[in-house]
Each structure stands twice: as structure tokens, then as C-alpha cells.
Design a protein around this motif. Structure first.
Motif, PDB file in Angstrom:
ATOM      1  N   UNK A   1       0.826  -1.209   0.000  1.00 13.20           N
ATOM      2  CA  UNK A   1       0.000   0.000   0.000  1.00 13.20           C
ATOM      3  C   UNK A   1       0.861   1.259   0.000  1.00 13.20           C
ATOM      4  N   UNK A   2       1.941   1.255   0.795  1.00 12.11           N
ATOM      5  CA  UNK A   2       2.802   2.429   0.866  1.00 12.11           C
ATOM      6  C   UNK A   2       3.453   2.736  -0.488  1.00 12.11           C
ATOM      7  N   UNK A   3       3.819   1.686  -1.202  1.00 13.06           N
ATOM      8  CA  UNK A   3       4.405   1.892  -2.533  1.00 13.06           C
ATOM      9  C   UNK A   3       3.381   2.563  -3.454  1.00 13.06           C
ATOM     10  N   UNK A   4       2.148   2.083  -3.402  1.00 13.59           N
ATOM     11  CA  UNK A   4       1.097   2.649  -4.270  1.00 13.59           C
ATOM     12  C   UNK A   4       0.743   4.073  -3.837  1.00 13.59           C
ATOM     13  N   UNK A   5       0.681   4.297  -2.537  1.00 13.86           N
ATOM     14  CA  UNK A   5       0.341   5.626  -2.016  1.00 13.86           C
ATOM     15  C   UNK A   5       1.386   6.662  -2.413  1.00 13.86           C
ATOM     16  N   UNK A   6       2.658   6.324  -2.302  1.00 12.12           N
ATOM     17  CA  UNK A   6       3.723   7.280  -2.632  1.00 12.12           C
ATOM     18  C   UNK A   6       3.811   7.517  -4.140  1.00 12.12           C
ATOM     19  N   UNK A   7       3.488   6.504  -4.910  1.00 13.22           N
ATOM     20  CA  UNK A   7       3.497   6.693  -6.361  1.00 13.22           C
ATOM     21  C   UNK A   7       2.390   7.646  -6.788  1.00 13.22           C
ATOM     22  N   UNK A   8       1.241   7.576  -6.110  1.00 10.31           N
ATOM     23  CA  UNK A   8       0.129   8.469  -6.432  1.00 10.31           C
ATOM     24  C   UNK A   8       0.327   9.853  -5.814  1.00 10.31           C
ATOM     25  N   UNK A   9       1.007   9.889  -4.657  1.00 10.06           N
ATOM     26  CA  UNK A   9       1.288  11.165  -4.003  1.00 10.06           C
ATOM     27  C   UNK A   9       0.074  11.817  -3.379  1.00 10.06           C
ATOM     28  N   UNK A  10      -0.907  11.038  -2.976  1.00  8.10           N
ATOM     29  CA  UNK A  10      -2.153  11.612  -2.464  1.00  8.10           C
ATOM     30  C   UNK A  10      -2.246  11.459  -0.943  1.00  8.10           C
ATOM     31  N   UNK A  11      -3.432  11.229  -0.427  1.00  6.81           N
ATOM     32  CA  UNK A  11      -3.640  11.104   1.015  1.00  6.81           C
ATOM     33  C   UNK A  11      -3.300   9.694   1.480  1.00  6.81           C
ATOM     34  N   UNK A  12      -2.641   9.611   2.635  1.00  4.04           N
ATOM     35  CA  UNK A  12      -2.341   8.323   3.241  1.00  4.04           C
ATOM     36  C   UNK A  12      -3.549   7.912   4.074  1.00  4.04           C
ATOM     37  N   UNK A  13      -4.426   7.090   3.481  1.00  7.94           N
ATOM     38  CA  UNK A  13      -5.682   6.724   4.130  1.00  7.94           C
ATOM     39  C   UNK A  13      -5.477   5.767   5.295  1.00  7.94           C
ATOM     40  N   UNK A  14      -4.288   5.182   5.404  1.00  2.00           N
ATOM     41  CA  UNK A  14      -4.013   4.312   6.558  1.00  2.00           C
ATOM     42  C   UNK A  14      -3.900   5.124   7.843  1.00  2.00           C
ATOM     43  N   UNK A  15      -3.641   6.438   7.723  1.00  2.00           N
ATOM     44  CA  UNK A  15      -3.528   7.295   8.903  1.00  2.00           C
ATOM     45  C   UNK A  15      -4.861   7.489   9.609  1.00  2.00           C
ATOM     46  N   UNK A  16      -5.947   7.131   8.961  1.00  2.00           N
ATOM     47  CA  UNK A  16      -7.249   7.219   9.626  1.00  2.00           C
ATOM     48  C   UNK A  16      -7.305   6.286  10.835  1.00  2.00           C
ATOM     49  N   UNK A  17      -6.562   5.189  10.763  1.00  4.36           N
ATOM     50  CA  UNK A  17      -6.539   4.256  11.894  1.00  4.36           C
ATOM     51  C   UNK A  17      -5.987   4.889  13.158  1.00  4.36           C
ATOM     52  N   UNK A  18      -5.058   5.827  12.991  1.00  7.86           N
ATOM     53  CA  UNK A  18      -4.476   6.520  14.144  1.00  7.86           C
ATOM     54  C   UNK A  18      -5.145   7.863  14.404  1.00  7.86           C
ATOM     55  N   UNK A  19      -6.238   8.122  13.724  1.00  9.23           N
ATOM     56  CA  UNK A  19      -7.001   9.373  13.881  1.00  9.23           C
ATOM     57  C   UNK A  19      -6.112  10.586  13.679  1.00  9.23           C
ATOM     58  N   UNK A  20      -5.366  10.558  12.595  1.00 10.71           N
ATOM     59  CA  UNK A  20      -4.475  11.669  12.271  1.00 10.71           C
ATOM     60  C   UNK A  20      -5.275  12.963  12.170  1.00 10.71           C
ATOM     61  N   UNK A  21      -4.796  14.032  12.832  1.00  9.95           N
ATOM     62  CA  UNK A  21      -5.528  15.286  12.918  1.00  9.95           C
ATOM     63  C   UNK A  21      -5.730  15.930  11.558  1.00  9.95           C
ATOM     64  N   UNK A  22      -4.836  15.650  10.615  1.00 13.78           N
ATOM     65  CA  UNK A  22      -4.948  16.271   9.298  1.00 13.78           C
ATOM     66  C   UNK A  22      -6.022  15.616   8.437  1.00 13.78           C
ATOM     67  N   UNK A  23      -6.438  14.400   8.827  1.00 17.36           N
ATOM     68  CA  UNK A  23      -7.540  13.740   8.149  1.00 17.36           C
ATOM     69  C   UNK A  23      -8.804  13.730   8.993  1.00 17.36           C
ATOM     70  N   UNK A  24      -8.704  14.227  10.223  1.00 15.54           N
ATOM     71  CA  UNK A  24      -9.855  14.330  11.109  1.00 15.54           C
ATOM     72  C   UNK A  24     -10.045  15.777  11.525  1.00 15.54           C
ATOM     73  N   UNK A  25     -10.435  16.653  10.582  1.00 17.24           N
ATOM     74  CA  UNK A  25     -10.643  18.062  10.914  1.00 17.24           C
ATOM     75  C   UNK A  25     -11.873  18.242  11.789  1.00 17.24           C
ATOM     76  N   UNK A  26     -12.072  19.480  12.230  1.00 18.88           N
ATOM     77  CA  UNK A  26     -13.146  19.766  13.163  1.00 18.88           C
ATOM     78  C   UNK A  26     -14.502  19.334  12.629  1.00 18.88           C
ATOM     79  N   UNK A  27     -14.774  19.639  11.360  1.00 16.10           N
ATOM     80  CA  UNK A  27     -16.077  19.305  10.800  1.00 16.10           C
ATOM     81  C   UNK A  27     -16.300  17.804  10.805  1.00 16.10           C
ATOM     82  N   UNK A  28     -15.261  17.053  10.489  1.00 17.30           N
ATOM     83  CA  UNK A  28     -15.396  15.606  10.433  1.00 17.30           C
ATOM     84  C   UNK A  28     -15.543  15.016  11.830  1.00 17.30           C
ATOM     85  N   UNK A  29     -14.774  15.580  12.802  1.00 17.91           N
ATOM     86  CA  UNK A  29     -14.890  15.095  14.175  1.00 17.91           C
ATOM     87  C   UNK A  29     -16.275  15.397  14.727  1.00 17.91           C
ATOM     88  N   UNK A  30     -16.813  16.558  14.345  1.00 19.24           N
ATOM     89  CA  UNK A  30     -18.154  16.901  14.772  1.00 19.24           C
ATOM     90  C   UNK A  30     -19.158  15.910  14.210  1.00 19.24           C
TER      91      UNK A  30
END
Length: 876
Positions: A294-323
Motif C-alpha cells: 500500500x505504501x508503494x502505491x500511495x507514494x506513487x500516487x502522491x495523495x492522502x495516506x488513508x491508513x492514517x485514519x486508523x491513528x485518527x491523524x488530525x490532518x484527516x480528522x478536521x473539526x467538521x469531520x470530528x463533529x
């Protein structure tokens, strides 16, 4: 040492330059990206509207993102390297960029939308931004639902005292539930990018996530599962297993997520070979290797690391989404979440089709048999051909792994097609009193249009997604969005339009969301799609001698009646000659008659155009008398200069008419102001005023179009409104508010009482939950309609007075058994009172349509001082 700068030395760097250099240095950007970002940064800091928007760090983050996309995709979205997934990996991914700029993803999208409206962005950046946002709007709500449902399926158990089964493995080798959770989510996001390709849809992603859950459940010990999954897991080797898959588990997951088990099975058939092809460690997928892949594919695309949702990364869990997550948390099911709403929309459609077949019913076959030329064989042949075309085009966008999904979509569309056709023919039979519809049912364009409309409804239902801009759920923008279906069925937008009205009338069970979507589609056709070069619309206009003679505007009193109910057959047949009783003035104005479909189309164009013009004028505070002159000019463009609309948008003529009339009536408004206010209208798009056809393939801004194209064609007409002119052209009347099939409420009339309708309670398939389309709304509360004939208001007044007296006196008045409307001149009684006494009352079905979405009040025509002045607008 002096602080002054010596002559010939370079100018000291500003604080903005220093911050920019530091930001780029920390990211390790190459010179090419730095130069591009610096140019964009300088251009944006000079835009007045953006100076107070966001922090400098947010601005730099957006500019670096834009520069990276421009350098990676110099040939835009059609870059062959992009099509082959061979783009050079970026120096930094979007997730890393957001982390460095301390910016969450929702705020990033908001800032990029503001930048898009402030400075010109390349097509590559626009494409990448839309694609990135669409993917986030799929994965974010799905992860929210995934987390809420996870603990209903899995559980952490203490190892001591747990009963072991014969096939159990040692405790030391048993993975925790947290590892299972990681495996399931990483498997999903990796499979999503591999199997769903670029054309990801929320519903398909939901099915894929459920398949991942089922696959992980297979290798999970039963003591780590919640009831009833612990019991179902033990049945893996029993008779409920088919082809190695636990059917009971799949059915339970479908029930939990309110999905269709047949569609879920189709997705599982497509995913199972892919899951088996991944590296395994024993009986389950190797999580370590899967993460690396997955990391190889993610870096090749250069987009969002969706695996970070598992750790509740603040940059993917903004205020609106947490609300949103907090609102959705808890034991009770939320009323509205993106996933729940999407699945509910599908369930509503499935309820409509649950009693329908993908073959003609006995009623429909009887219509075929009554035709002088049976259409059954032709229809069957066409449907088979259309299926091949649809599935092939679907696979091109969705991928070969989803071929079965495409076949399922077409099957549903065919069911809806036959259902609506039957309802339509019954409706026509009741109104016209005939059973032979040979001309209509043997018309290939009719069947293409009806099937395309049914397919569009199905694709819309499965294409809903979450909008991060406003937190709402609606029709998502994807590769299957309208007008994709027109290409599949080789159909023109104008022909598609001709069936829309009948489609909605013939199927009263369509949900509010579907009807709203079809209304948006109709507006797209009216404002631009039907005016494309090669459209049958221009052939229909030429048959009416529009250019040579100028036809009557649909808003004129002596124009053909476009508000009456038009039989569906007449929308697909050639126009009939005028009767001998037609007035000579009308025949001279229209040398050849307009078809019913053309008349209805032009009427709707005028109503849509006036509605938008009124909204724009009100925002610009244009006086009422000037508004009607603008409308007269706009109406003249549509009625007498339709060639100006070829390959253009009606809003372009609307803005030009507004500017031209305001200029000669001493109410001048700058074109820049008109464009700025227009951009705030809900339907407005930048390309409408930034990319206007000038000549051939040349395009330019709307100001250039006004000066070079519009004014040479309209100057003579516009100058008639100048104050120096003693006579002015007749003002076009305001389009009347008419009934629309959109939002039709089924009602029934009682024979002998033509102006009395009832709307019975019906068994709706849309029972609770709350806000179901089957529940009453202000529109559906129009249960009684008292006709517009003379005396109706007085009768209603008498009824109200009777009810008031009853309330005051607390006595029940003598029942009159029925509402006895007097005979009105010109209204024919269905049967005599004597006959009615011995005859059972038969309630005939009729349609009571609510007022059009926008109620338009007619304003008196006024006069104002006019001025004969230059009508040209200089470029700002």
C-alpha cells in the motif's frame, strides 16, 4: 557599516520571500517546483479578495500542491503517462504536505476552492483536486461507519478461561482484534485503489468494505466475535458454505449495513480472486507485506495516506469531520450519515422495483398485441443490443472486475423501463381512450429515451456521495454522471428531454431525490446541452421557419398552448398541419406549425431563463420596469435569434441582455459586477463566463463575446429602448407559473364533479425512518383542489363558514353527503342525477401537480427614460 543598499546590488528579500524559501527548503523541493510555486504565490498575494483568507502557511501549502501537480502533469488530465499510471512519483505526498503546513484536509479543500476562483488554475490541477476530494468523500464517511460497526462484530476477550476448539491455534499465535482491524482497513484501501480504479463510488466502496470484513472474519477465532457472528463462524465447514464462502455471514453483514445481498455477492465474486492473489501468511493475508504494498502505491500516487485514519491523524480528522463523528457515535442509529443516506436511497429504489420484472408484464404484452404492428420483437432486440453497449461502456470506466455490477445496474434499469412504460401507456389509454399505440411503440427514439432515463435514475441512485464543501449528501460527480448516458445510447439531449415529463408522471413512486435530480438534468438540457451543434432541436426549429419568419415566443398570448397536458405519442411524432380555423395572423407568423415537443421545450427554456434572470436582477437591485425590458430582450434572443445559442449557454445571453439594456436605460452596471453576482447563483460555473464560443473553435471571455458577436446581432433591437425613440417594442409578458410534473402528487377525480379531487392515503414502500419520502410534506398536503371556474371560491367560503359555525355552536350540522357543485357553463356533466343514484361511483385517476418550483408574479410594464448610447463594453 551602512544599512543602505549599494547601487547595483540586489533588493533585500521581503519577509514573504524568506518564509517561502524556508518552507520550500524544509520540504526539499526541486528548483522547477519552487519556481512554479513562487509565481503562483506572487499572483495570489496580489488578489484583493484573498488577502484576508487563511494563514501564510495555508497559502504556501496550497501553492506548493498546485506547483507539484503542474510539473508532474504538463500535458494535463490527458497525459498518456497518467492514463498508464506511469507518472513520476512526486517529491512529497499530499499527506506530508498537509502535515508540514499544519493544515487539515477540509480546510485545504476550502482554500483551494477560493484560489480556483481567484487565479486561473491548469486543467491538471482542477482534475487532481476533484479526484482527491472525491476519494476523500468516500473514504472518510466509510471509516466513520467502519469504526462504529467494528465493535458490533469483534470483541477483545481475555485468554484465560476461554474454551478452545479442536481447530484452534495456540494463544501465543492468536492476533489481537486490533491487528484484525488494521488488516481489514489496509486490505480495503489497497483493494479500493486497485479494483475500483479512478471511478470510485460510495456504494461500490461500501460493498467492497463488507467483502473485506467477511474475508477477515474467516480467519478470526469465534471467541473474538460478537453474537451472532461467533456462531456463524462455526458453520464454515457446514452446509451453509458455498464455494468456500460463508453465505450466512455475508447475509448478516448485508442485513447490518442495509444492503442487497445479491449485489454484495456480485462484488464478492469480483474481489475473491484478488484477495487470494495477495501474499498470505498461513490462512490469512500477510499484514506486513500488505502495508508495504500500500505504501508503494500511495507514494506513487502522491495523495492522502488513508491508513492514517486508523491513528485518527488530525490532518484527516478536521473539526467538521470530528463533529460529524460525534453526532454519529453512540448506541442509537443516526438519522443522517453519508453511508446511511446512500444505502437508504438504494433501498428506496429497490422497494419500487421489488414487484417489477425485467420482462414485459401481461398488461404490457396486451398493449403490444393490440398494436397494428407488434413492437415486441423489435423491443427485445433493441434491449439486447443496448445491454451490450451499456456493459461495455461501464466496464471501460469501472474496470473488468465490475462487469457483473454493470449487468446488475442494467437489469434494474430494464425493470424500471418496463414499469414506467406500462404506467405511461395506461395513463395515455385513460386520457385518449385508445389502445393502439403502434406509432409510439415502434419509435426507436422513444425506447432509447425511456431506457436511458431509467438507466440514469439507477446510476444516480448508486452514485450518491458526501460533499465535503457543505457536509451534505447528494449526487456525486463521477464518470457516470449525466450526460454520460447519452453517449452510451447514442441519444441527443433534446430527445432525452422529450421523455422526462412523461417519465415522472407515469411513475408517482419516484423519490424526492430522484425527481430533484431529473429536474437538474432537465435544466442542463434546457440551458446548454440541447443547443449543441448537430442537435435535433435545430432541425425542429428550421421546420418551423424560425430564422426566416421569427416564431411567436411561448410567453405570448397567441402562441400555441404549451401548458396543456401533451400526449406522450405527440412528443415523438411529426407536427400536424394547422386546422382551417387557424387565424390568418397566426399562420403568417408561423408558416409551418411547431411540434408539441418543440413548443414545450421553448416554453420551459423561457421559464427557466426568466427565473434565473429575476434572481440575478434582484441581487443587482435592478428596477422592476428595467427588469421587464431586459426580459423582453432576452426573450427576443431565444425566440428570434436561436442561432446565438448554438454551442453556447442561455446564461451567456442573459448576462449580455442585462448589460445592454441597463446601459441604454441609464442604469449601467459594470460587466465585472454582473459576472461577480452571477457567480454566486447556485447553478453558476466559471466556464459559463470565462469560456464562450466566439467563432469556429475560438473561445474567449463573455465580454469579448458581447462586443464581437452579441452586439452586432442585437444592437438594432436594444437601441429601440433608448429614450430618443418615440416608439418601443412590445414588452414580453412574464412567463406564467405553471404546473410541473416534477413532484407530481397522485390525485383522483369523482365523475360528475370535475373540480373536486381526492388524494387517498396509499401504501408507501417508504415507511419510517424519519423524513421518509412517503410522509406528508407541504406539497403533498394539497389534498383538495377547487377549480378555477367562476364560483369556486364562494363554494369554498361556504364550506369554511359551515365548519366555523359547527365549532362555535358545538353542534353537528346536517350532512349533505357530498359537495354539490353547481353546473358551470361549458362544463359537461358526466351523468344525470337519476343515473348516478343507481350507479356505483367510479373514481378515475388523475394527476394533481403542485405549482412549479418557482412562483413568478407578473410585474406591470413600466417606462423609463431611454438613452441612445454606445453599447460596447471595454475589457477591464
Amino acid at each position: 557599516m551602512s544599512n543602505s543598499t549599494p547601487s547595483g546590488s540586489s533588493t533585500p528579500k521581503s519577509l514573504d520571500d524568506i518564509d517561502f524559501e524556508r518552507f520550500c527548503h524544509d520540504l526539499g523541493l526541486v528548483d522547477e517546483v519552487k519556481k512554479r510555486a513562487q509565481i503562483l504565490f506572487a499572483a495570489l498575494t496580489n488578489v484583493e479578495e484573498y488577502k484576508n483568507e487563511g494563514t501564510k502557511s495555508e497559502l504556501l501549502t496550497c501553492m506548493v500542491f498546485t506547483a507539484i501537480i503542474d510539473t508532474r502533469m504538463p500535458y494535463g488530465p490527458k497525459d498518456p503517462h497518467l492514463q498508464n499510471e506511469n507518472l513520476t512519483p512526486p517529491v512529497i505526498t499530499v499527506s506530508e504536505l498537509l502535515k508540514h503546513g499544519k493544515l487539515n484536509v477540509i480546510t485545504f479543500f476550502e482554500r483551494m476552492r477560493l484560489i480556483r476562483d481567484s487565479i486561473p488554475l491548469s486543467e491538471a490541477v482542477k482534475y487532481s483536486l476533484i479526484n482527491l476530494e472525491r476519494k476523500f468523500c468516500i473514504v472518510s464517511p466509510l471509516f466513520d461507519r467502519f469504526e462504529r460497526e467494528w465493535n458490533k462484530i469483534f470483541r477483545e476477550e481475555r485468554m484465560i478461561g476461554v474454551e478452545m476448539h479442536d481447530d484452534s491455534v495456540p494463544f501465543s499465535d492468536i492476533e489481537s482484534v486490533d491487528v484484525k482491524k488494521q488488516l481489514c482497513w489496509i486490505l480495503f484501501i489497497y483493494a479500493k485503489d486497485k479494483l475500483l480504479s479512478e471511478n470510485q463510488m460510495l456504494v461500490c466502496a461500501i460493498y467492497l468494505l463488507l467483502c473485506c470484513l467477511e474475508y477477515v472474519l474467516r480467519s478470526t477465532p469465534s471467541f473474538q466475535l460478537q453474537p451472532p457472528f461467533d456462531v456463524l463462524h462455526l458453520q464454515l465447514k457446514e452446509n451453509l458454505v458455498q464455494n468456500g464462502l460463508n453465505v450466512a455471514v455475508l447475509q448478516k453483514l448485508a442485513e447490518m449495513f442495509h444492503t442487497n445481498v445479491d449485489e454484495l455477492s456480485c462484488m464478492q465474486n469480483a474481489t475473491e480472486p484478488f484477495f487470494q492473489s495477495l501474499p498470505h501468511n498461513g490462512s490469512e493475508i500477510d499484514l506486513v507485506k500488505l502495508k508495504q504494498m500500500y505504501q508503494v502505491r500511495y507514494r506513487a500516487a502522491g495523495e492522502l495516506d488513508e491508513s492514517l485514519l486508523l491513528s485518527h491523524d488530525i490532518h484527516l480528522f478536521p473539526e467538521k469531520n470530528r463533529m460529524m463523528s460525534s453526532l454519529c457515535s453512540g448506541d442509537s442509529q443516526p438519522l443522517h450519515t453519508p453511508v446511511r443516506t446512500a444505502l437508504k436511497t438504494i433501498q428506496q429504489l429497490q422497494n419500487i422495483l421489488s414487484v417489477s420484472s425485467d420482462e414485459p408484464s401481461s398488461v404490457l404484452k396486451s398493449f403490444f398485441e393490440r398494436c397494428s404492428r407488434s413492437p415486441e420483437a423489435s423491443i427485445s432486440s433493441h434491449l439486447a443490443s443496448f445491454k451490450v453497449n451499456f456493459v461495455d461502456e461501464f466496464v471501460k470506466l469501472a474496470g473488468s472486475s465490475l462487469k457483473s455490477t454493470g449487468e446488475q445496474r442494467y437489469k434494474q434499469a430494464k425493470r424500471l423501463y418496463f414499469r414506467v412504460m406500462e404506467g405511461l401507456l395506461n395513463m395515455e389509454k385513460e386520457r385518449l381512450g385508445i389502445c393502439d399505440f403502434s406509432n409510439l411503440l415502434n419509435n426507436d427514439t422513444f425506447h432509447r429515451s425511456l431506457l436511458a432515463c431509467a438507466t440514469e435514475v439507477v446510476l444516480m441512485t448508486y452514485g450518491v456521495s458526501w460533499n465535503s464543501a457543505n457536509g451534505s449528501v447528494g449526487t456525486g460527480v463521477n464518470s457516470f454522471s449525466f450526460p454520460w448516458i447519452l453517449k452510451v445510447f447514442n441519444l441527443s439531449a433534446y430527445d432525452f428531454f422529450r421523455v422526462l415529463e412523461s417519465f415522472v408522471k407515469a411513475e408517482p413512486m419516484l423519490t424526492r431525490d430522484i425527481v430533484h435530480h431529473l429536474q437538474i438534468v432537465e435544466n442542463q438540457i434546457l440551458d446548454s446541452l440541447a443547443w449543441k451543434e448537430g442537435s435535433p432541436l435545430f432541425e425542429a426549429l428550421s421546420r418551423s421557419d424560425v430564422v426566416s419568419h421569427g416564431f411567436l415566443s411561448p410567453t405570448r398570448k397567441n402562441s400555441p398552448n404549451s401548458q396543456a397536458t401533451i400526449p406522450t405519442a405527440e412528443l415523438f411524432l411529426s407536427p400536424k398541419p394547422e386546422s382551417a380555423s387557424s387565424s390568418s395572423s397566426q399562420v403568417s407568423a408561423i408558416s409551418r406549425p411547431r411540434s408539441q415537443s418543440l413548443n414545450m421545450f421553448l416554453s420551459k427554456v423561457c421559464r427557466l431563463g426568466y427565473h434565473r434572470l429575476k434572481a440575478l436582477c434582484d441581487k443587482l437591485l435592478v428596477p422592476g420596469e428595467v427588469q421587464q425590458k431586459i426580459w423582453s430582450c432576452f426573450d427576443y434572443c431565444i425566440s428570434c435569434k436561436p442561432e446565438l445559442l448554438k454551442n453556447r449557454h442561455i446564461d451567456q445571453l442573459m448576462m449580455c441582455s442585462l448589460y445592454g439594456i441597463c446601459k441604454v436605460t441609464e442604469n449601467e452596471i459594470k460587466f465585472k459586477t454582473i459576472v461577480q453576482v452571477y457567480s454566486m447563483l447556485p447553478h453558476a460555473e466559471q466556464q459559463t463566463y470565462k469560456t464562450v464560443l466566439i467563432e469556429g473553435s475560438e473561445t474567449d471571455t463573455i465580454i469579448v463575446f458581447y462586443n464581437n458577436v452579441y452586439m452586432p446581432n442585437m444592437k438594432t433591437f436594444i437601441l429601440q429602448f433608448a429614450s430618443s425613440k418615440t416608439t418601443q417594442p412590445d414588452l414580453s409578458p412574464i412567463p406564467k407559473s405553471v404546473s410541473s410534473s416534477h413532484g407530481t402528487v397522485p390525485s383522483y377525480s369523482v365523475p360528475g364533479h370535475k373540480h373536486f379531487y381526492i388524494s387517498p392515503l396509499r401504501n408507501s414502500p417508504f415507511k419510517a425512518p424519519v423524513h421518509s419520502p412517503g410522509q406528508m410534506t407541504p406539497t403533498t398536503r394539497q389534498l383538495y383542489s377547487f377549480g378555477e371556474v367562476l364560483g369556486s371560491a364562494e363554494k369554498l367560503k361556504n364550506i369554511n363558514e359551515t365548519l366555523s359555525k359547527m365549532k362555535d355552536s358545538k353542534q353537528t350540522p346536517k350532512s349533505l353527503k357530498r359537495l354539490n357543485f353547481d353546473q358551470v357553463e361549458g362544463v359537461e356533466q358526466c351523468e344525470s342525477p337519476a343515473l348516478r343514484k343507481h350507479t356505483a361511483i367510479i373514481v378515475k385517476k388523475k394527476k394533481l401537480t403542485p405549482p412549479f418550483v418557482t412562483t413568478i408574479k407578473e410585474e406591470p410594464a413600466g417606462t423609463s427614460e431611454d438613452k441612445d448610447s454606445a453599447c460596447k463594453e471595454s475589457n477591464p
